[in-house]
Design an enzyme around this catalytic site. Structure first.
Site, mmCIF file in Angstrom:
data_model
loop_
_atom_site.group_PDB
_atom_site.id
_atom_site.type_symbol
_atom_site.label_atom_id
_atom_site.label_comp_id
_atom_site.label_asym_id
_atom_site.label_seq_id
_atom_site.Cartn_x
_atom_site.Cartn_y
_atom_site.Cartn_z
ATOM 1 C CG ASP A 88 -1.926 -1.077 1.237
ATOM 2 O OD1 ASP A 88 -2.261 -1.564 0.145
ATOM 3 O OD2 ASP A 88 -2.385 -1.455 2.332
HETATM 4 N N1 URA Z 1 -1.340 -5.964 3.738
HETATM 5 C C1 URA Z 1 -1.792 -4.701 3.799
HETATM 6 O O1 URA Z 1 -2.822 -4.443 4.402
HETATM 7 N N2 URA Z 1 -1.098 -3.737 3.186
HETATM 8 C C2 URA Z 1 0.049 -3.969 2.511
HETATM 9 O O2 URA Z 1 0.644 -3.043 1.976
HETATM 10 C C3 URA Z 1 0.517 -5.286 2.462
HETATM 11 C C4 URA Z 1 -0.195 -6.270 3.088
#
Ligand code: URA
Length: 238
Positions: free
Chosen positions: A102
């Site tokens: 993310d």
């Molecule tokens: N899980 C998440 O919630 N965000 C990420 O960036 C990776 C795994």
């Protein structure tokens, strides 16, 4: 060996569909021989020509990046924000991230131009463990975290059981640091898992991918993977 249309597309000459048309039109040669069937294949050592012009086939390259927070895990961004590929301006190969982190997640991200490698590692049935460290709001204890180990159901998907370790709790700030090991990679999976047990994630970092760690890297830094590391990742993804 790859299908010819894939080799041409990968070299950036044309889309796969257009490449098929070029092949059918007899405009593609492999080692001097015109190839007119779509089943034809070529390897990295073959000389592939389109309209008698040789195409440049990229050598596969593999990197590990310490992705900082506030960076998009993509090749381009329609809002013009910085992407992980912007760290690689001096790398001529057309690399892209293997899966994604993310925007506000930091940590270990693989990048490559090897489609088969990327596909293999991101397929949910290939069990490469990833270790995340989350700072969550609330006090984590065994009882609260127990559902994580049982295979939760989130947004209609049954998730595989995860492993966790409580690294610390802060009773004053009412926060906890928990490490979570999963092998799937659904969108926002870690955040959704913690949210589902009432411990919303405030900060998230991916610390490990298989045996790979961020050792020696600072945010924004990257390095190439060694042959041994590539083989090890492929073995773990069996
Ligand atoms: N899980 C998440 O919630 N965000 C990420 O960036 C990776 C795994």
């Amino acid at each position: 060996m790859e299908r010819l249309q894939k080799v041409i597309a990968h070299a950036g000459i044309a889309s796969r569909r257009k490449a098929e048309e070029l092949i059918l039109a007899g405009r593609v040669k492999v080692n001097g021989v015109t190839m007119k069937e779509l089943g034809a294949k070529a390897g990295p050592k073959d000389r592939v020509e389109v309209d008698d012009v040789p195409i440049y086939q990229e050598e596969p390259v593999y990197f590990v990046l310490y992705k900082p927070r506030g960076i998009i895990s993509a090749v381009t961004d329609d809002k013009g924000r910085k992407t992980v590929v912007d760290y690689f301006i001096d790398v001529p190969e057309r690399i892209y991230p293997v899966g994604r982190l993310d925007y506000d997640t930091s940590g270990l991200l693989l990048l490559t131009n090897d489609g088969a490698f990327a596909q293999r590692l991101t397929h949910p049935k290939h069990e490469v463990d990833k270790v995340y460290v989350a700072k969550v709001k609330g006090i984590a204890d065994q009882k609260k975290l127990y559902p994580l180990t049982k295979g939760m159901r989130i947004e209609g998907h049954r998730l595989a059981p995860a492993r966790y370790e409580i690294l610390s709790t802060d009773k004053v700030a009412q926060t906890s640091i928990v490490s979570l090991t999963i092998h799937e990679g659904r969108n926002h999976q870690v955040k959704n898992m913690f949210q589902a047990i009432g411990l919303p994630v405030q900060k998230l970092k991916r610390e490990k991918y298989g045996e790979l760690t961020l050792a020696g890297l600072r945010p924004g830094e990257f390095r190439q993977l060694s042959r041994k590391e590539i083989t090890s990742l492929l073995q773990q993804s069996k």
